[in-house]
Design an enzyme around this catalytic site. Sequence first.
Site, PDB file in Angstrom:
ATOM      1  N   ASN A 149      -3.645   0.861  -2.300  1.00  0.00           N
ATOM      2  CA  ASN A 149      -3.230  -0.458  -2.721  1.00  0.00           C
ATOM      3  C   ASN A 149      -2.436  -0.139  -3.239  1.00  0.00           C
ATOM      4  OD1 ASN A 149      -5.035  -2.427  -0.712  1.00  0.00           O
ATOM      5  ND2 ASN A 149      -6.665  -2.404  -1.864  1.00  0.00           N
ATOM      6  N   HIS A 154     -14.233  -7.730   5.685  1.00  0.00           N
ATOM      7  CA  HIS A 154     -13.744  -8.627   5.880  1.00  0.00           C
ATOM      8  C   HIS A 154     -14.365 -10.385   6.203  1.00  0.00           C
ATOM      9  CE1 HIS A 154     -10.096  -7.527   7.375  1.00  0.00           C
ATOM     10  NE2 HIS A 154     -10.085  -6.013   8.004  1.00  0.00           N
ATOM     11  N   GLN A 170       0.684  -1.083   0.162  1.00  0.00           N
ATOM     12  CA  GLN A 170      -0.040  -0.354   0.165  1.00  0.00           C
ATOM     13  C   GLN A 170       0.473   0.815   0.255  1.00  0.00           C
ATOM     14  OE1 GLN A 170      -0.959  -2.215   2.210  1.00  0.00           O
ATOM     15  NE2 GLN A 170      -3.724  -3.313   1.727  1.00  0.00           N
ATOM     16  N   THR A 197      -6.125  -4.919  10.299  1.00  0.00           N
ATOM     17  CA  THR A 197      -7.333  -5.187  10.470  1.00  0.00           C
ATOM     18  C   THR A 197      -8.062  -6.388   9.945  1.00  0.00           C
ATOM     19  OG1 THR A 197      -7.834  -4.719   8.249  1.00  0.00           O
ATOM     20  CG2 THR A 197      -7.840  -3.140   9.554  1.00  0.00           C
ATOM     21  N   GLY A 198      -7.685  -7.153   9.567  1.00  0.00           N
ATOM     22  CA  GLY A 198      -7.490  -8.284   9.019  1.00  0.00           C
ATOM     23  C   GLY A 198      -7.341  -9.502  10.164  1.00  0.00           C
ATOM     24  N   ARG A 209      -8.181  -7.434  -0.374  1.00  0.00           N
ATOM     25  CA  ARG A 209      -8.243  -6.851  -1.508  1.00  0.00           C
ATOM     26  C   ARG A 209      -8.100  -5.690  -2.287  1.00  0.00           C
ATOM     27  NH1 ARG A 209     -12.886  -2.410   0.173  1.00  0.00           N
ATOM     28  NH2 ARG A 209     -11.645  -2.294   1.649  1.00  0.00           N
TER      29      ARG A 209
END
Length: 276
Positions: free
Chosen positions: A66, A161, A46, A221-222, A211
């Site tokens: 991204n 997610h 990113q 965040t995952g 993504r």
Amino acid sequence: MILEFTKMHGLGNDFVVVDAINQDVQLTPEQCRFLGDRRFGVGCDQVLLVERPRDSATDFYYRIFNSDGSEVEQCGNGARCFARFVRDKGLTDKNEIDVGTHSGNIRLFIEEDGSVRINMGPPVLVPGQIPFQAEAQATNYAIEAGGEALQIAAVSMGNPHAVLLVENVDQAPVERLGPVMERHPRFPQRVNVGFMEVQARDRIRLRVFERGAEETLACGTGACAAVVAGQIQGLLDEQVKVALPGGQLVIQWQGGEEPVWMSGPAESVYEGRVEL
């Protein structure tokens, strides 16, 4: 245009971080793809932009692109790097930093050992707000992808997610199911796909197909979404160590509307200049 940047990573999830306060920066999707290209550009998962705050309640504004050029709402590993960047560059002398993002404000805490703890806000489980197409909110959802009938949890941590339970992450079908799930029609804004192996109530292993970036070595965040998914399924405790291919994060959530807390490292690799 000559762009000055810092290459950073959080557990191998790597970033090109750009000071857009002291530089006039308006990146196009094509330029973000160039910066993210590991053969012809700099190479990263990113691109992160540090901008001036957009409201008086925050110190900075944080934008994430991204490597495919798409702008996204949130990135936890990037947020830790963001905190270290603004301190290391002298943009702030605070240890508690309030940052605006596309999905809302977050608070970053720089610890004495240089690690960063982040209040990621409460998880979103209502399908329409994730967004995810479902008739009603549930702990698990039946979904078909790649010719398989799957069970997933759906969570937003500022970005969507899908979390799948697997027996062994080393053998998980990340390369096969990740791209199919990422663009599943029930996720209208695409989705990050987590493959979670529960080892104990306080320990999981995780791989994430992100993504717009494919599989990365770590996804903050995952990790948050996976722990939330495990808790609502009754599998995990309030504090969980998450082992990712690039290293370990510690995630805490007390349930309900309480915020999810993430703790982990952030490292600078080198300074650079590139012509766009």
